[in-house]
Enzyme design. Structure first.
Site, PDB file in Angstrom:
ATOM      1  N   ARG A  26      -3.002   5.514 -11.447  1.00 29.19           N
ATOM      2  CA  ARG A  26      -3.904   4.527 -11.182  1.00 29.19           C
ATOM      3  C   ARG A  26      -5.273   4.132 -11.946  1.00 29.19           C
ATOM      4  O   ARG A  26      -5.740   5.306 -11.876  1.00 29.19           O
ATOM      5  CB  ARG A  26      -4.003   4.217  -9.686  1.00 29.19           C
ATOM      6  CG  ARG A  26      -2.869   3.776  -8.809  1.00 29.19           C
ATOM      7  CD  ARG A  26      -3.032   3.888  -7.435  1.00 29.19           C
ATOM      8  NE  ARG A  26      -4.327   3.682  -6.748  1.00 29.19           N
ATOM      9  CZ  ARG A  26      -4.768   3.813  -5.390  1.00 29.19           C
ATOM     10  NH1 ARG A  26      -3.712   3.926  -4.574  1.00 29.19           N
ATOM     11  NH2 ARG A  26      -5.790   3.485  -5.090  1.00 29.19           N
ATOM     12  N   ARG A  77     -11.185  -1.834   6.706  1.00 27.68           N
ATOM     13  CA  ARG A  77     -11.947  -1.333   5.791  1.00 27.68           C
ATOM     14  C   ARG A  77     -13.497  -1.303   6.145  1.00 27.68           C
ATOM     15  O   ARG A  77     -14.072  -0.612   5.785  1.00 27.68           O
ATOM     16  CB  ARG A  77     -11.575  -1.135   4.600  1.00 27.68           C
ATOM     17  CG  ARG A  77     -10.860  -0.137   4.051  1.00 27.68           C
ATOM     18  CD  ARG A  77     -10.690  -0.671   2.504  1.00 27.68           C
ATOM     19  NE  ARG A  77     -10.456   0.573   1.655  1.00 27.68           N
ATOM     20  CZ  ARG A  77      -9.272   1.103   1.312  1.00 27.68           C
ATOM     21  NH1 ARG A  77      -8.281   0.516   1.799  1.00 27.68           N
ATOM     22  NH2 ARG A  77      -9.315   2.185   0.520  1.00 27.68           N
ATOM     23  N   ARG A  89      -2.419  12.577  -8.706  1.00 30.19           N
ATOM     24  CA  ARG A  89      -1.253  11.508  -8.162  1.00 30.19           C
ATOM     25  C   ARG A  89      -0.678  10.700  -9.296  1.00 30.19           C
ATOM     26  O   ARG A  89      -1.294  10.236 -10.044  1.00 30.19           O
ATOM     27  CB  ARG A  89      -2.169  10.628  -7.206  1.00 30.19           C
ATOM     28  CG  ARG A  89      -1.376   9.231  -6.855  1.00 30.19           C
ATOM     29  CD  ARG A  89      -2.063   8.365  -5.827  1.00 30.19           C
ATOM     30  NE  ARG A  89      -3.343   8.157  -6.030  1.00 30.19           N
ATOM     31  CZ  ARG A  89      -4.052   7.654  -4.889  1.00 30.19           C
ATOM     32  NH1 ARG A  89      -3.490   7.792  -3.890  1.00 30.19           N
ATOM     33  NH2 ARG A  89      -5.107   7.334  -5.158  1.00 30.19           N
ATOM     34  N   LYS A 127      -2.638   8.760   3.079  1.00 31.25           N
ATOM     35  CA  LYS A 127      -2.224   7.655   3.982  1.00 31.25           C
ATOM     36  C   LYS A 127      -0.965   7.079   3.737  1.00 31.25           C
ATOM     37  O   LYS A 127       0.018   6.733   4.420  1.00 31.25           O
ATOM     38  CB  LYS A 127      -3.354   6.394   4.124  1.00 31.25           C
ATOM     39  CG  LYS A 127      -4.818   7.015   4.522  1.00 31.25           C
ATOM     40  CD  LYS A 127      -5.619   5.833   4.720  1.00 31.25           C
ATOM     41  CE  LYS A 127      -6.023   5.378   3.423  1.00 31.25           C
ATOM     42  NZ  LYS A 127      -6.561   6.049   2.397  1.00 31.25           N
ATOM     43  N   ARG A 148     -15.440   5.280  -4.488  1.00 29.84           N
ATOM     44  CA  ARG A 148     -14.660   4.899  -3.225  1.00 29.84           C
ATOM     45  C   ARG A 148     -14.962   5.805  -2.140  1.00 29.84           C
ATOM     46  O   ARG A 148     -15.036   5.283  -1.006  1.00 29.84           O
ATOM     47  CB  ARG A 148     -13.063   5.070  -3.622  1.00 29.84           C
ATOM     48  CG  ARG A 148     -12.887   3.972  -4.730  1.00 29.84           C
ATOM     49  CD  ARG A 148     -11.512   4.242  -5.404  1.00 29.84           C
ATOM     50  NE  ARG A 148     -10.220   4.722  -4.733  1.00 29.84           N
ATOM     51  CZ  ARG A 148      -9.191   5.264  -4.748  1.00 29.84           C
ATOM     52  NH1 ARG A 148      -9.049   5.778  -6.258  1.00 29.84           N
ATOM     53  NH2 ARG A 148      -8.271   5.422  -4.274  1.00 29.84           N
TER      54      ARG A 148
HETATM   55  P1  AP5 Z   1      -1.782   8.915  -1.025  1.00 30.85           P
HETATM   56  O1  AP5 Z   1      -0.573   9.041  -0.137  1.00 30.85           O
HETATM   57  O2  AP5 Z   1      -1.439   8.207  -2.235  1.00 30.85           O
HETATM   58  O3  AP5 Z   1      -3.142   8.761  -0.258  1.00 30.85           O
HETATM   59  P2  AP5 Z   1      -3.793   7.642   0.243  1.00 30.85           P
HETATM   60  O4  AP5 Z   1      -4.828   8.146   1.548  1.00 30.85           O
HETATM   61  O5  AP5 Z   1      -2.980   6.470   0.483  1.00 30.85           O
HETATM   62  O6  AP5 Z   1      -4.996   7.169  -0.997  1.00 30.85           O
HETATM   63  P3  AP5 Z   1      -5.215   6.003  -1.866  1.00 30.85           P
HETATM   64  O7  AP5 Z   1      -6.128   6.452  -2.919  1.00 30.85           O
HETATM   65  O8  AP5 Z   1      -4.022   5.057  -1.966  1.00 30.85           O
HETATM   66  O9  AP5 Z   1      -6.230   5.553  -0.400  1.00 30.85           O
HETATM   67  P4  AP5 Z   1      -7.355   4.197  -0.685  1.00 30.85           P
HETATM   68  O10 AP5 Z   1      -7.388   3.950   0.596  1.00 30.85           O
HETATM   69  O11 AP5 Z   1      -8.283   4.559  -1.594  1.00 30.85           O
HETATM   70  O12 AP5 Z   1      -6.488   3.236  -1.690  1.00 30.85           O
HETATM   71  P5  AP5 Z   1      -5.750   1.917  -1.542  1.00 30.85           P
HETATM   72  O13 AP5 Z   1      -4.707   1.831  -2.293  1.00 30.85           O
HETATM   73  O14 AP5 Z   1      -5.554   1.700   0.022  1.00 30.85           O
HETATM   74  O15 AP5 Z   1      -1.837  10.725  -1.532  1.00 30.85           O
HETATM   75  C1  AP5 Z   1      -2.713  11.047  -2.367  1.00 30.85           C
HETATM   76  C2  AP5 Z   1      -1.872  12.137  -3.438  1.00 30.85           C
HETATM   77  O16 AP5 Z   1      -1.930  13.164  -2.626  1.00 30.85           O
HETATM   78  C3  AP5 Z   1      -0.585  11.967  -3.885  1.00 30.85           C
HETATM   79  O17 AP5 Z   1      -0.460  12.457  -5.087  1.00 30.85           O
HETATM   80  C4  AP5 Z   1       0.247  12.458  -2.951  1.00 30.85           C
HETATM   81  O18 AP5 Z   1       1.427  13.003  -3.490  1.00 30.85           O
HETATM   82  C5  AP5 Z   1      -0.742  13.818  -2.593  1.00 30.85           C
HETATM   83  N1  AP5 Z   1      -0.575  14.217  -1.115  1.00 30.85           N
HETATM   84  C6  AP5 Z   1      -0.271  13.467   0.034  1.00 30.85           C
HETATM   85  N2  AP5 Z   1      -0.039  14.205   1.199  1.00 30.85           N
HETATM   86  C7  AP5 Z   1      -0.301  15.605   0.671  1.00 30.85           C
HETATM   87  C8  AP5 Z   1      -0.157  16.693   1.276  1.00 30.85           C
HETATM   88  N3  AP5 Z   1      -0.056  16.932   2.821  1.00 30.85           N
HETATM   89  N4  AP5 Z   1      -0.181  17.817   0.582  1.00 30.85           N
HETATM   90  C9  AP5 Z   1      -0.368  17.780  -0.779  1.00 30.85           C
HETATM   91  N5  AP5 Z   1      -0.401  16.653  -1.481  1.00 30.85           N
HETATM   92  C10 AP5 Z   1      -0.370  15.417  -0.542  1.00 30.85           C
HETATM   93  O19 AP5 Z   1      -6.973   0.825  -1.998  1.00 30.85           O
HETATM   94  C11 AP5 Z   1      -7.425   0.578  -3.104  1.00 30.85           C
HETATM   95  C12 AP5 Z   1      -8.409  -0.291  -3.213  1.00 30.85           C
HETATM   96  O20 AP5 Z   1      -7.917  -1.398  -2.973  1.00 30.85           O
HETATM   97  C13 AP5 Z   1      -9.629  -0.159  -2.642  1.00 30.85           C
HETATM   98  O21 AP5 Z   1     -10.640   0.822  -3.213  1.00 30.85           O
HETATM   99  C14 AP5 Z   1     -10.121  -1.470  -2.434  1.00 30.85           C
HETATM  100  O22 AP5 Z   1     -10.769  -1.802  -3.773  1.00 30.85           O
HETATM  101  C15 AP5 Z   1      -8.924  -2.335  -2.405  1.00 30.85           C
HETATM  102  N6  AP5 Z   1      -8.620  -2.626  -1.061  1.00 30.85           N
HETATM  103  C16 AP5 Z   1      -7.522  -1.852  -0.162  1.00 30.85           C
HETATM  104  N7  AP5 Z   1      -7.547  -2.477   0.840  1.00 30.85           N
HETATM  105  C17 AP5 Z   1      -8.653  -3.154   1.163  1.00 30.85           C
HETATM  106  C18 AP5 Z   1      -9.483  -3.592   2.125  1.00 30.85           C
HETATM  107  N8  AP5 Z   1      -8.900  -3.601   3.534  1.00 30.85           N
HETATM  108  N9  AP5 Z   1     -10.558  -4.481   2.061  1.00 30.85           N
HETATM  109  C19 AP5 Z   1     -10.914  -4.346   0.849  1.00 30.85           C
HETATM  110  N10 AP5 Z   1     -10.585  -3.730  -0.231  1.00 30.85           N
HETATM  111  C20 AP5 Z   1      -9.349  -2.977  -0.133  1.00 30.85           C
END
Ligand code: AP5
Length: 226
Positions: A161, A88, A127, A13, A172
């Site tokens: 992270r 979410r 990552r 994402k 997660r």
């Molecule tokens: P990346 O782009 O980083 O993936 P992502 O989907 O953004 O993964 P996240 O882990 O950041 O998502 P998340 O939703 O769990 O975390 P968030 O920060 O929102 O890509 C991942 C890896 O793959 C990278 O190394 C990249 O280079 C590689 N990659 C990407 N595309 C590729 C491809 N096509 N081919 C090969 N490699 C590729 O949330 C974190 C925490 O914050 C949550 O757990 C929660 O505690 C809190 N939080 C956030 N939002 C909320 C909310 N709305 N409500 C409550 N808590 C929340």
């Protein structure tokens, strides 16, 4: 354009959101990045959020909705926005619908990224993100920086992270299936969702996303381009 990108942790994402937002000239809003900025600044909100994030749990709705409501009220979202990681759960989706309705606005499209768990684990394990800007995302194998450990966008140090440990990732994924996946159904009922595969090169996934939102083209072979 007002977009929502949804998908399991590690689906890509953040990687896609940066590219889509630049292409569409809209503001990228990631609740995860907003929380990590608070953690880096050691604010009370950041300390509270960190407790939940380290455990792989959602940050409480009151905090999260407040953060996004404040962010959506800023003028830089007037040309549009791309939400990454919000909403979410169904309560957040209903809150977002209300915020947008109050502003006489609405979402234009939801792109749902689909990916097998095994690939999620590979992507998250490798990552590395930039300490200066969490939107600078790398992977030790799939998209390594030119110099190991150094962000090739801004020169900042890369780190892993603390919610990317295997046990936390499993939690997660469980939270995603239980609480976040129903959000896709909420928007599907409104006719807004296109599900695309998150597998393949970053550019291929970007092309699919652009087609999904009506900003790309599908050629005769079925491959998409933009
Ligand atoms: P990346 O782009 O980083 O993936 P992502 O989907 O953004 O993964 P996240 O882990 O950041 O998502 P998340 O939703 O769990 O975390 P968030 O920060 O929102 O890509 C991942 C890896 O793959 C990278 O190394 C990249 O280079 C590689 N990659 C990407 N595309 C590729 C491809 N096509 N081919 C090969 N490699 C590729 O949330 C974190 C925490 O914050 C949550 O757990 C929660 O505690 C809190 N939080 C956030 N939002 C909320 C909310 N709305 N409500 C409550 N808590 C929340």
């Amino acid at each position: 354009m007002r977009l929502l990108l949804i998908g399991p942790p590690g689906a890509g994402k953040g990687t896609q959101a940066v590219r889509l937002a630049a292409r569409l000239s809209v503001q990228h809003l990631s609740t995860g990045d907003l929380f990590r900025e608070h953690i880096d600044r050691d604010t009370e909100l950041g300390r509270n959020a960190h407790t939940h994030m380290r455990a792989g749990l959602l940050v409480p709705d009151a905090v999260t909705i407040g953060v996004i409501q404040e962010r959506l009220a800023r003028p830089d979202t007037e040309r549009g926005f791309l939400l990454d990681g919000f909403p979410r759960n169904l309560a957040q989706a209903e809150a977002l619908d209300g915020i947008l309705a109050d502003a006489e606005s609405r979402l234009d499209a939801v792109v749902d990224l689909e990916i097998p768990d095994a690939e999620v684990v590979r992507r998250i394990a490798g990552r590395r993100v930039c300490r200066r800007d969490n939107a600078h995302i790398f992977h030790v194998e799939y998209s390594p920086p030119e110099v190991a450990g150094v962000c090739e966008v801004c020169g900042g140090p890369l780190y892993q992270r603390d919610d990317d440990r295997e046990a936390t990732v499993r939690k997660r994924l469980e939270v995603y299936r239980g609480l976040t996946a129903p959000v896709v159904g909420h928007y599907r009922a409104k006719g807004l969702v296109t599900t695309i595969s998150a597998l393949g090169h970053v550019q291929e996934v970007l092309d699919r996303a652009l087609v999904a939102i009506g900003r790309g083209q599908v050629d005769a072979s079925g491959a998409s381009s933009c």
